[in-house]
Motif scaffolding. Structure first.
Motif, PDB file in Angstrom:
ATOM      1  N   LEU A  57     -13.380  58.555  -9.595  1.00 19.20           N
ATOM      2  CA  LEU A  57     -14.618  59.307  -9.462  1.00 19.20           C
ATOM      3  C   LEU A  57     -15.825  58.372  -9.379  1.00 19.20           C
ATOM      4  O   LEU A  57     -15.790  57.244  -9.874  1.00 19.20           O
ATOM      5  N   LEU A  58     -16.892  58.879  -8.778  1.00 17.95           N
ATOM      6  CA  LEU A  58     -18.142  58.113  -8.750  1.00 17.95           C
ATOM      7  C   LEU A  58     -18.767  58.042 -10.134  1.00 17.95           C
ATOM      8  O   LEU A  58     -19.498  57.103 -10.445  1.00 17.95           O
ATOM      9  N   PHE A  59     -18.498  59.062 -10.973  1.00 14.83           N
ATOM     10  CA  PHE A  59     -18.919  59.043 -12.373  1.00 14.83           C
ATOM     11  C   PHE A  59     -17.686  58.727 -13.213  1.00 14.83           C
ATOM     12  O   PHE A  59     -16.934  59.618 -13.607  1.00 14.83           O
ATOM     13  N   GLN A  60     -17.478  57.446 -13.505  1.00 13.79           N
ATOM     14  CA  GLN A  60     -16.260  57.059 -14.205  1.00 13.79           C
ATOM     15  C   GLN A  60     -16.299  57.396 -15.689  1.00 13.79           C
ATOM     16  O   GLN A  60     -15.269  57.645 -16.303  1.00 13.79           O
ATOM     17  N   THR A  61     -17.488  57.397 -16.283  1.00 16.40           N
ATOM     18  CA  THR A  61     -17.618  57.623 -17.719  1.00 16.40           C
ATOM     19  C   THR A  61     -18.762  58.585 -17.988  1.00 16.40           C
ATOM     20  O   THR A  61     -19.598  58.873 -17.120  1.00 16.40           O
ATOM     21  N   ALA A  62     -18.809  59.073 -19.224  1.00 12.54           N
ATOM     22  CA  ALA A  62     -19.901  59.957 -19.629  1.00 12.54           C
ATOM     23  C   ALA A  62     -21.236  59.231 -19.586  1.00 12.54           C
ATOM     24  O   ALA A  62     -22.277  59.817 -19.271  1.00 12.54           O
ATOM     25  N   ARG A  63     -21.227  57.943 -19.901  1.00 14.68           N
ATOM     26  CA  ARG A  63     -22.465  57.163 -19.888  1.00 14.68           C
ATOM     27  C   ARG A  63     -23.078  57.126 -18.487  1.00 14.68           C
ATOM     28  O   ARG A  63     -24.288  57.275 -18.312  1.00 14.68           O
ATOM     29  N   VAL A  64     -22.239  56.921 -17.472  1.00 15.85           N
ATOM     30  CA  VAL A  64     -22.738  56.867 -16.096  1.00 15.85           C
ATOM     31  C   VAL A  64     -23.262  58.239 -15.669  1.00 15.85           C
ATOM     32  O   VAL A  64     -24.329  58.353 -15.056  1.00 15.85           O
ATOM     33  N   LEU A  65     -22.522  59.297 -15.995  1.00 18.53           N
ATOM     34  CA  LEU A  65     -22.957  60.640 -15.619  1.00 18.53           C
ATOM     35  C   LEU A  65     -24.288  60.991 -16.265  1.00 18.53           C
ATOM     36  O   LEU A  65     -25.144  61.627 -15.643  1.00 18.53           O
ATOM     37  N   ASN A  66     -24.475  60.568 -17.504  1.00 17.35           N
ATOM     38  CA  ASN A  66     -25.698  60.911 -18.227  1.00 17.35           C
ATOM     39  C   ASN A  66     -26.940  60.297 -17.583  1.00 17.35           C
ATOM     40  O   ASN A  66     -28.052  60.776 -17.799  1.00 17.35           O
ATOM     41  N   GLU A  67     -26.773  59.243 -16.778  1.00 13.31           N
ATOM     42  CA  GLU A  67     -27.907  58.631 -16.088  1.00 13.31           C
ATOM     43  C   GLU A  67     -28.410  59.516 -14.948  1.00 13.31           C
ATOM     44  O   GLU A  67     -29.571  59.393 -14.537  1.00 13.31           O
ATOM     45  N   TYR A  68     -27.551  60.401 -14.441  1.00 12.24           N
ATOM     46  CA  TYR A  68     -27.924  61.242 -13.305  1.00 12.24           C
ATOM     47  C   TYR A  68     -27.980  62.727 -13.654  1.00 12.24           C
ATOM     48  O   TYR A  68     -28.626  63.495 -12.954  1.00 12.24           O
ATOM     49  N   LEU A  69     -27.302  63.114 -14.734  1.00  9.94           N
ATOM     50  CA  LEU A  69     -27.263  64.510 -15.148  1.00  9.94           C
ATOM     51  C   LEU A  69     -27.304  64.551 -16.669  1.00  9.94           C
ATOM     52  O   LEU A  69     -26.482  63.920 -17.330  1.00  9.94           O
ATOM     53  N   ASP A  70     -28.267  65.261 -17.214  1.00  7.86           N
ATOM     54  CA  ASP A  70     -28.468  65.272 -18.661  1.00  7.86           C
ATOM     55  C   ASP A  70     -27.348  66.046 -19.353  1.00  7.86           C
ATOM     56  O   ASP A  70     -27.296  67.279 -19.295  1.00  7.86           O
ATOM     57  N   ILE A  71     -26.451  65.318 -19.993  1.00  2.00           N
ATOM     58  CA  ILE A  71     -25.387  65.947 -20.782  1.00  2.00           C
ATOM     59  C   ILE A  71     -25.516  65.569 -22.252  1.00  2.00           C
ATOM     60  O   ILE A  71     -24.570  65.693 -23.027  1.00  2.00           O
ATOM     61  N   LYS A  72     -26.699  65.081 -22.630  1.00  2.00           N
ATOM     62  CA  LYS A  72     -26.989  64.709 -24.026  1.00  2.00           C
ATOM     63  C   LYS A  72     -26.059  63.606 -24.534  1.00  2.00           C
ATOM     64  O   LYS A  72     -25.862  63.456 -25.740  1.00  2.00           O
ATOM     65  N   GLY A  73     -25.483  62.855 -23.616  1.00  2.00           N
ATOM     66  CA  GLY A  73     -24.594  61.769 -24.025  1.00  2.00           C
ATOM     67  C   GLY A  73     -23.302  62.233 -24.659  1.00  2.00           C
ATOM     68  O   GLY A  73     -22.620  61.442 -25.321  1.00  2.00           O
ATOM     69  N   GLU A  74     -22.918  63.495 -24.472  1.00  2.00           N
ATOM     70  CA  GLU A  74     -21.726  64.041 -25.138  1.00  2.00           C
ATOM     71  C   GLU A  74     -20.491  63.836 -24.263  1.00  2.00           C
ATOM     72  O   GLU A  74     -20.464  64.209 -23.098  1.00  2.00           O
ATOM     73  N   ARG A  75     -19.464  63.252 -24.861  1.00  2.00           N
ATOM     74  CA  ARG A  75     -18.227  63.013 -24.124  1.00  2.00           C
ATOM     75  C   ARG A  75     -17.521  64.313 -23.778  1.00  2.00           C
ATOM     76  O   ARG A  75     -16.934  64.438 -22.701  1.00  2.00           O
ATOM     77  N   MET A  76     -17.592  65.309 -24.651  1.00  2.00           N
ATOM     78  CA  MET A  76     -16.909  66.564 -24.362  1.00  2.00           C
ATOM     79  C   MET A  76     -17.572  67.291 -23.197  1.00  2.00           C
ATOM     80  O   MET A  76     -16.902  67.983 -22.429  1.00  2.00           O
ATOM     81  N   ALA A  77     -18.885  67.141 -23.053  1.00  2.00           N
ATOM     82  CA  ALA A  77     -19.560  67.732 -21.897  1.00  2.00           C
ATOM     83  C   ALA A  77     -19.067  67.068 -20.612  1.00  2.00           C
ATOM     84  O   ALA A  77     -18.859  67.733 -19.590  1.00  2.00           O
ATOM     85  N   TYR A  78     -18.864  65.754 -20.673  1.00  2.00           N
ATOM     86  CA  TYR A  78     -18.328  65.038 -19.514  1.00  2.00           C
ATOM     87  C   TYR A  78     -16.909  65.497 -19.197  1.00  2.00           C
ATOM     88  O   TYR A  78     -16.558  65.755 -18.037  1.00  2.00           O
ATOM     89  N   VAL A  79     -16.104  65.629 -20.244  1.00  2.00           N
ATOM     90  CA  VAL A  79     -14.722  66.079 -20.053  1.00  2.00           C
ATOM     91  C   VAL A  79     -14.693  67.461 -19.413  1.00  2.00           C
ATOM     92  O   VAL A  79     -13.889  67.741 -18.516  1.00  2.00           O
ATOM     93  N   ALA A  80     -15.605  68.335 -19.853  1.00  2.00           N
ATOM     94  CA  ALA A  80     -15.645  69.693 -19.304  1.00  2.00           C
ATOM     95  C   ALA A  80     -16.056  69.699 -17.833  1.00  2.00           C
ATOM     96  O   ALA A  80     -15.714  70.628 -17.099  1.00  2.00           O
ATOM     97  N   LEU A  81     -16.783  68.672 -17.400  1.00  2.00           N
ATOM     98  CA  LEU A  81     -17.290  68.627 -16.025  1.00  2.00           C
ATOM     99  C   LEU A  81     -16.407  67.809 -15.086  1.00  2.00           C
ATOM    100  O   LEU A  81     -16.702  67.749 -13.883  1.00  2.00           O
ATOM    101  N   VAL A  82     -15.359  67.178 -15.598  1.00  2.00           N
ATOM    102  CA  VAL A  82     -14.530  66.314 -14.753  1.00  2.00           C
ATOM    103  C   VAL A  82     -13.974  67.082 -13.554  1.00  2.00           C
ATOM    104  O   VAL A  82     -13.981  66.580 -12.419  1.00  2.00           O
TER     105      VAL A  82
END
Length: 396
Positions: A214-239
């Protein structure tokens, strides 16, 4: 199943008293499948099931106080039992040696692999048990009798809990389960960056901290472009949404080969000196922006009217960002190297160039025909004289 004894239940909830703990095992098993398997992946989940059975035979119940050391210490009943999970908050996930000499001497016969596995199983037990309580509290407080009658369950020496207290317990259990999930992901992430005991099995799960496809490999990278409050579970839910949008909106526009090249660049940087890193950096940022907006258009949760407007605005912004990225690719098609060959944009450029060349050839052929027509007309004038209308009138 990771919880199979009353001692393990009490170690998770000391105030609980179960006359027949086997009555809730059905709920536990159901929650284990739903909550744990997506986080661990099927391979790691099955591995931990096998390890749980092995450790129960080796040590007894899997709690923080009943795990006994192996080897010589196990054979000597005078040697105190080792608590292999008590210090795990201070000893990172059991992956580094303890600093206390006395504790290290006490646990020297306990295999490090078992220490790490027990710690992981304990976290899994917390997730399963608290998730089960948050979902099944209503069923656990009533009993169904003959004819479908319902009675409230209580015990002597205890006052029945009112509805407010039950709701408070459900909320606490839900929050405890959420904290345990965060602990599980942090534990596995620490392992993936350290000894890699479980990494090979965990990386098959959607919850794996690094998604290299993926272009967003980690929650940290995704949080730079989409506000997920730095939460890993939010990233997991959006994978799943990230993967869907990447394959549905980006791949057809820029081509699979170029998309793979950009993803590989995001993971490993420039593979060769011929790759223009500055161009790839700019393109990566543009594609991530477009992808984040596409994902945002799928996940907005607002009031129905506002949600419709928010989705429409996000999709419009995403399409604009995607058009900008495509224009950038067209302008830097040569700098992107072989990965850009045979992409839809490259083919469109070549088709346009071919059309322009054909149009130029057609225009040149038309001009040549016109020139020949003029030449033919001039030749006729030269050999036949001027037309009759232009002759000088004869003198009478």
């Amino acid at each position: 199943m990771f919880i199979r004894s009353e001692n393990e239940i009490i170690s998770l909830m000391p105030t609980a008293r179960w006359s027949r703990p086997d009555q809730i095992y059905g709920y536990v098993e159901e929650e284990e499948r739903v909550a744990l398997e997506p986080l661990l992946g099927t391979t790691l989940y099955q591995h931990l099931c096998n390890e749980y059975e092995r450790l129960r035979k080796e040590y007894g119940d899997i709690t923080s106080t009943t795990v006994k050391p192996t080897g010589k210490a196990k054979k000597d009943p005078k040697v105190p039992h080792a608590d292999v999970t008590e210090r795990m908050d201070r000893v990172q996930a059991g992956l580094v040696e303890p600093t206390c000499t006395a504790q290290a001497k006490e646990e020297k016969d306990v295999p490090k692999q078992d220490q790490v596995t027990v710690r992981l199983l304990r976290i899994c037990q917390q997730i399963v048990f608290y998730k089960m309580l948050s979902h099944k509290a209503g069923l656990l407080t009533v009993s169904f009798n003959e004819g479908g009658g319902m009675n409230q369950v209580s015990a002597e020496g205890y006052e029945p809990a009112d509805q407010k207290k039950i709701e408070h317990v459900v909320k606490d259990a839900y929050m405890s389960a959420g904290r345990a999930i965060d602990s599980l992901l942090l534990f596995l992430e620490a392992d993936a960056k350290g000894d890699k005991v479980f990494t090979d099995k965990w990386q098959e799960a959607d919850a794996y901290y690094l998604h290299k496809d993926l272009l967003f490999q980690t929650a940290r990278v995704l949080n730079e472009y989409l506000d997920i409050k730095g939460e890993r579970m939010a990233y997991v839910a959006l994978v799943r949404d990230i993967r869907f949008c990447q394959n549905t909106y980006l791949k057809p526009r820029i081509g699979g080969k170029l998309l793979k090249a950009v993803v590989a660049y995001a993971n490993n940087g420039a593979a060769t000196k011929e790759v223009d890193a500055e161009v790839y950096d700019e393109l990566l940022s543009m594609l991530r922006t477009a992808l984040a907006l596409y994902v945002e258009s799928r996940r907005t949760e607002l009031a129905p009217v506002k949600e419709k407007l928010a989705r429409r605005d996000s999709m419009t912004d995403a399409q604009q960002a995607m058009a900008t990225a495509c224009n950038f690719i067209e302008e830097h098609i040569d700098a992107l190297g072989d990965a850009a060959v045979d992409t839809p944009i490259y083919n469109a450029i070549r088709a346009r160039e071919a059309k322009e060349a054909q149009d130029a050839a057609n225009a040149e052929a038309a001009a040549e025909r016109q020139r020949k027509a003029v030449c033919e007309q001039n030749r006729r004038k030269l050999f036949t004289g001027f037309p009759a209308t232009h002759r000088t009138p004869e003198l009478k």
